[in-house]
Design an enzyme around this catalytic site. Structure first.
Site, short mmCIF file in Angstrom:
data_model
loop_
_atom_site.label_atom_id
_atom_site.label_comp_id
_atom_site.label_asym_id
_atom_site.label_seq_id
_atom_site.Cartn_x
_atom_site.Cartn_y
_atom_site.Cartn_z
N ARG A 18 -15.68 -83.23 20.10
CA ARG A 18 -14.94 -83.71 18.92
C ARG A 18 -13.79 -82.75 18.56
NH1 ARG A 18 -17.05 -88.00 16.09
NH2 ARG A 18 -19.21 -87.61 16.71
N ARG A 22 -11.54 -84.82 12.58
CA ARG A 22 -11.16 -84.76 11.17
C ARG A 22 -10.88 -83.35 10.65
NH1 ARG A 22 -14.68 -87.29 6.77
NH2 ARG A 22 -16.29 -86.96 8.32
N ARG A 31 -4.61 -90.32 10.98
CA ARG A 31 -5.59 -91.20 10.35
C ARG A 31 -5.14 -91.69 8.96
NH1 ARG A 31 -10.75 -91.74 10.82
NH2 ARG A 31 -10.28 -93.34 9.29
N ASP A 67 -14.49 -93.77 21.12
CA ASP A 67 -15.80 -93.72 20.47
C ASP A 67 -16.84 -94.32 21.39
OD1 ASP A 67 -17.04 -93.24 17.58
OD2 ASP A 67 -18.01 -94.97 18.49
N TYR A 144 -28.05 -97.62 18.37
CA TYR A 144 -27.09 -98.20 17.42
C TYR A 144 -27.18 -99.72 17.40
CZ TYR A 144 -24.63 -93.77 16.60
OH TYR A 144 -24.30 -92.48 16.23
#
Lengths: 336, 336
Positions: A18, A22, A31, A67, A144
């Site tokens: 990652r 963010r 973003r 993703d 998921y």
């Protein structure tokens, strides 16, 4: 690339899961303009954040921005990323009937945007920096699909696994076939190495892993182009490392809960390893961060085949300057 | 009690963490009338749910109904249980200044309601059923105090631990001193065994556990009345079992991620063990549940000193009839 093959290297290579995320202001700027799924589906932007992160940090590999849940959409799942809540799947698979509605991924056209992002990244990236493609492993994707999102307990996933192994195996096989196509297409598009993320497999007992998961993961890894090194990663896998290694992969990811030397011994020194700094160590002061990185390098013992990384992805509040400092420290401390 | 001391027993004893909990209609009836904290603080009701669960399930021990966070209030933390969201601490400890405001627990009067619940339970409970008292271990309590609630990453807790070890050790010592008083008072009130819950310690690397946690947990366990058997429990502790055992306890809890035989070997056969069924196995059909229970009994190998339990607490949606069936199965399959 050489570390994946356990060849000698002038210093321990490092990249961070990652690393385009963010915590990085450049990423947050992008973003601010586009949603998460839109970013994944816009190759020029996915390439931009991929390249920016690798160059800004001075790491030794880039990983394509994407993703693990993207392949769920063409398999018939209604995926949404909710602000703050993470992914939600509005039509989770809870029964054999649900599983029968899954769509076989015949060709990867529906994921063309990822392949295009890989092509654009490969063109924009410094030529000596390898580009890693990736996918979620069958169990983690299934979790998921069944839970409809993240989970703490995996009650629905394990209930299906225990109570309807026919439906479970049908679902896992379908996912596995899709993954082989998707991962090989990433290699064709320009990915030089691949990572299979079985992030949540650590919730399973070793017996359950062996019975319900290992055969499927093995079939994915056996289906990938032999020339391409594969990193096989999970968290909370102390008891599973031997089985994970048996399932396949050239490099096995180890998280911080296992000492790197113990983990490598369990995996076997005929495989390379990746890891294993606690992502929270990046919140520590420099002295402590350095000490933790040094301990890991010492446990690797200068043996060829160690790729430095975190034990899981960079956390959103991580100070960028500490990430850059870590990359420098690892390079410096491991230089022969 | 005999299993705690590794003495021969006619069958493997079983109880279940969180056996008095939301999955049980009788418990939900009580909770329809009172909030969670109010239930904890009303000895007659805490005793009622404790006794009802033990009798309804046919288990071999009762554990007092309480919460590991109760001692935080007299230490100066503002604790609230939010509907659905779990515990929230409105004044978390984030710095040395916060830690200095913590209140030393001089005497356990503020927790008198737990002691009174133990007394009432002991009077109401079948005389041959032992009553277990319990507390959270220093790390797990500290994690709630610092994070202000549950956490996935423990960023705040580990940041304090790494960056201000003085404040960290002061906080852990203060908690440890309180725990010694609280646990010994539970024994005086009638608890015949104790459990120390270090539920979240599995988020730590072995080195971090050894450096920042083990000395404190050891001081708690060393401070407890020697006659009382202590169960020392955590989850995700595969790599920590040896160190956890070193910290102390007569019985070491093992979760389902570790095979019971491997875990026991790591702990050493001079200690008893407790575990280790995946709580989700209680959602499986009877055949599968039986198979999983049988595997655990086989791994224990009939060796004295195995207490059957889950690897973590019973989940809220668990069918009660499966819990009762498990208790019967374990008794039946382990009867010599």
């Amino acid at each position: 690339m050489r570390a994946c093959r356990r060849e000698p290297v002038p210093f321990t290579p490092i990249w961070l899961m990652r690393q385009a995320g963010r915590y990085m202001p450049e990423y947050r700027d992008v973003r601010a303009r586009v949603g998460f799924l839109e970013l994944c589906k816009t190759p020029s932007l996915a390439a931009e954040v991929t390249v920016t992160a690798a160059e800004r940090l001075g790491v030794d590999a880039a990983i394509i921005f994407a993703d693990i849940l993207l392949p769920l959409e063409p398999m018939g799942l209604d995926l949404e990323f909710m602000k703050g809540d993470g992914p939600v799947i509005h039509n989770p698979m809870r029964s054999a009937a649900d599983v029968h509605r899954l769509v076989e991924l015949e060709e990867v056209g529906a994921l063309e945007f990822v392949l295009e992002a890989i092509k654009q990244t490969r063109r924009a990236l410094r030529s000596d920096l390898p580009l890693i493609g990736f996918a979620g492993a069958p169990f983690t994707l299934a979790s998921y699909m069944v839970e409809g999102g993240g989970s703490k307990t995996y009650v629905q996933t394990k209930s299906l696994m225990y109570n309807d192994s026919g439906a479970w195996n049908a679902m896992m096989s379908l996912i596995s076939r899709a993954l082989v196509k998707y991962l090989n297409a990433q290699v064709e598009a320009g990915a030089q190495a691949l990572q299979l993320f079985d992030s949540w497999v650590g919730c399973l007992s070793p017996d359950d892993y062996q019975q319900y998961v290992l055969p499927h993961t093995r079939s994915v890894l056996a289906g990938i182009n032999r020339e391409t090194p594969v990193i096989h990663f999970g968290t909370g896998t102390g008891e599973l490392l031997r089985l994970i290694s048996e399932a396949g992969g050239n490099v096995i990811g180890i998280d911080w809960r296992v000492r790197l030397d113990n983990g490598w011994e369990r995996i076997g020194h005929d495989k390379a390893v990746m890891g294993n700094l606690d992502p929270v160590a990046l919140f520590a002061n420099r002295k402590h961060l350095r000490l933790q990185a040094k301990t890991i390098l010492e446990q690797a013992g200068g043996r060829p085949g160690h790729i430095f990384n975190l034990g899981h992805g960079i956390l959103p509040e991580t100070p960028v300057e500490n990430v850059i400092a870590l990359v420098e420290m690892v390079h410096e401390m491991s230089t022969q």
